[in-house]
Design an enzyme around this catalytic site. Structure first.
Site, PDB file in Angstrom:
ATOM      1  CG  ASP A  49      -2.228   0.776   0.886  1.00  0.00           C
ATOM      2  OD1 ASP A  49      -2.732   0.668  -0.254  1.00  0.00           O
ATOM      3  OD2 ASP A  49      -2.704   1.510   1.762  1.00  0.00           O
ATOM      4  CB  CYS A 140      -8.519   4.880  -4.381  1.00  0.00           C
ATOM      5  SG  CYS A 140      -7.379   5.719  -3.283  1.00  0.00           S
ATOM      6  CE1 TYR A 144      -9.069   0.564   0.186  1.00  0.00           C
ATOM      7  CE2 TYR A 144      -7.626   1.176   1.994  1.00  0.00           C
ATOM      8  CZ  TYR A 144      -7.922   0.357   0.930  1.00  0.00           C
ATOM      9  OH  TYR A 144      -7.070  -0.677   0.605  1.00  0.00           O
ATOM     10  CE1 TYR A 172      -7.488   5.086   4.250  1.00  0.00           C
ATOM     11  CE2 TYR A 172      -6.996   3.177   5.629  1.00  0.00           C
ATOM     12  CZ  TYR A 172      -6.635   4.065   4.631  1.00  0.00           C
ATOM     13  OH  TYR A 172      -5.408   3.948   4.014  1.00  0.00           O
ATOM     14  CD  GLU A 214      -9.082  -0.003  -4.238  1.00  0.00           C
ATOM     15  OE1 GLU A 214      -8.513  -0.762  -3.442  1.00  0.00           O
ATOM     16  OE2 GLU A 214      -8.879   1.229  -4.233  1.00  0.00           O
TER      17      GLU A 214
HETATM   18  C1  LIG Z   1      -5.306  -0.140  -2.472  1.00  0.00           C
HETATM   19  C2  LIG Z   1      -5.833   1.069  -1.746  1.00  0.00           C
HETATM   20  N1  LIG Z   1      -7.007   1.618  -2.143  1.00  0.00           N
HETATM   21  C3  LIG Z   1      -7.453   2.738  -1.490  1.00  0.00           C
HETATM   22  C4  LIG Z   1      -6.779   3.316  -0.475  1.00  0.00           C
HETATM   23  C5  LIG Z   1      -7.299   4.514   0.253  1.00  0.00           C
HETATM   24  N2  LIG Z   1      -6.669   5.694  -0.170  1.00  0.00           N
HETATM   25  C6  LIG Z   1      -5.576   2.731  -0.101  1.00  0.00           C
HETATM   26  N3  LIG Z   1      -4.823   3.216   0.904  1.00  0.00           N
HETATM   27  N4  LIG Z   1      -5.098   1.574  -0.734  1.00  0.00           N
END
Ligand SMILES: Cc1ncc(CN)c(N)n1
Length: 226
Positions: A49, A140, A144, A172, A214
């Site tokens: 990530d 994204c 989240y 989040y 995702e």
């Molecule tokens: C794979 C992924 N997708 C979304 C997010 C949230 N910004 C994240 N941290 N990582």
């Protein structure tokens, strides 16, 4: 005859309802909420990530570059700030708590799922317009925030010190992240209200692709895929 359909972000989500649900309620997320997710899976996810977020910051910088109005530039800037100042800052601190140092993060090889997703979004931004790019970024930013809210309303979610992933959930669910999610949704609502049905169908394809990528990202973490 003029078409008076006014699309909103909700219409994108509804058009991809099955994939969206598979993303938001993925086993990785459910196990993280229940504190049953293997630590090695979480660590693998966390490392990848970091690489993901670096590329997503680049994608928001591309959105700034493609902006023609001050309002669009501000929205891209907000997205970039949310990733660089909020998420990546917390991410690096959080990794340290998990014994992962920044030097290690910088030297990581990229997993295929990370490469596929991040390059897809950047390519969509290069070949399409600003709306294509924001739609590719939406799973994204908005996903989240929705995931944190889903986790928080599940009765079986383990809270506090009994869940090693509690700080991740809190990030989040935080006001800052939820505000960024709402701002992105509002920006999309305003732009989608102006598109034709044919253009909307093109955007559905982008949104579905990004949502599926995702899902692959969660699977990569869960199964610790390279
Ligand atoms: C794979 C992924 N997708 C979304 C997010 C949230 N910004 C994240 N941290 N990582």
């Amino acid at each position: 005859m003029t078409d008076t359909t006014q699309y909103r972000f909700d219409d994108l989500r509804s058009a991809c309802a099955e994939d969206w649900r598979a993303y938001i309620r993925h086993d990785f997320v459910a196990q993280l909420a229940d504190a049953t997710l293997p630590r090695a899976s979480f660590e693998h996810y966390l490392k990848q990530d970091y690489l993901f977020l670096i590329h997503f910051a680049r994608a928001f910088a591309l959105a700034a570059y493609k902006s023609r109005t001050l309002a669009d530039l501000r929205q891209a800037h907000e997205g970039l700030k949310a990733i660089v100042d909020l998420e990546l800052g917390l991410h690096v601190d959080y990794c340290q708590e998990w014994g992962i140092r920044e030097a290690e993060l910088e030297a990581l090889p990229e997993a295929r799922a990370t490469m596929a997703y991040t390059r897809y979004v950047l390519d969509t931004g290069h070949r399409g317009d600003l709306l294509d790019l924001h739609v590719a970024l939406a799973p994204c930013v908005i996903g989240y925030g929705e995931i944190a809210n889903w986790i928080n309303q599940r009765p079986s979610t383990v809270r506090g010190a009994d869940n090693p992933y509690d700080a991740w959930i809190a990030m989040y669910a935080s006001t800052e992240f939820q505000d960024a999610m709402r701002a992105e949704q509002e920006w999309l609502d305003a732009r989608l209200a102006e598109v034709t049905p044919a253009r909307f169908q093109e955007l559905v394809m982008v949104f579905r692709d990004a949502t599926r990528l995702e899902i692959d990202f969660w699977a990569m973490g869960l199964e610790r895929r390279a």
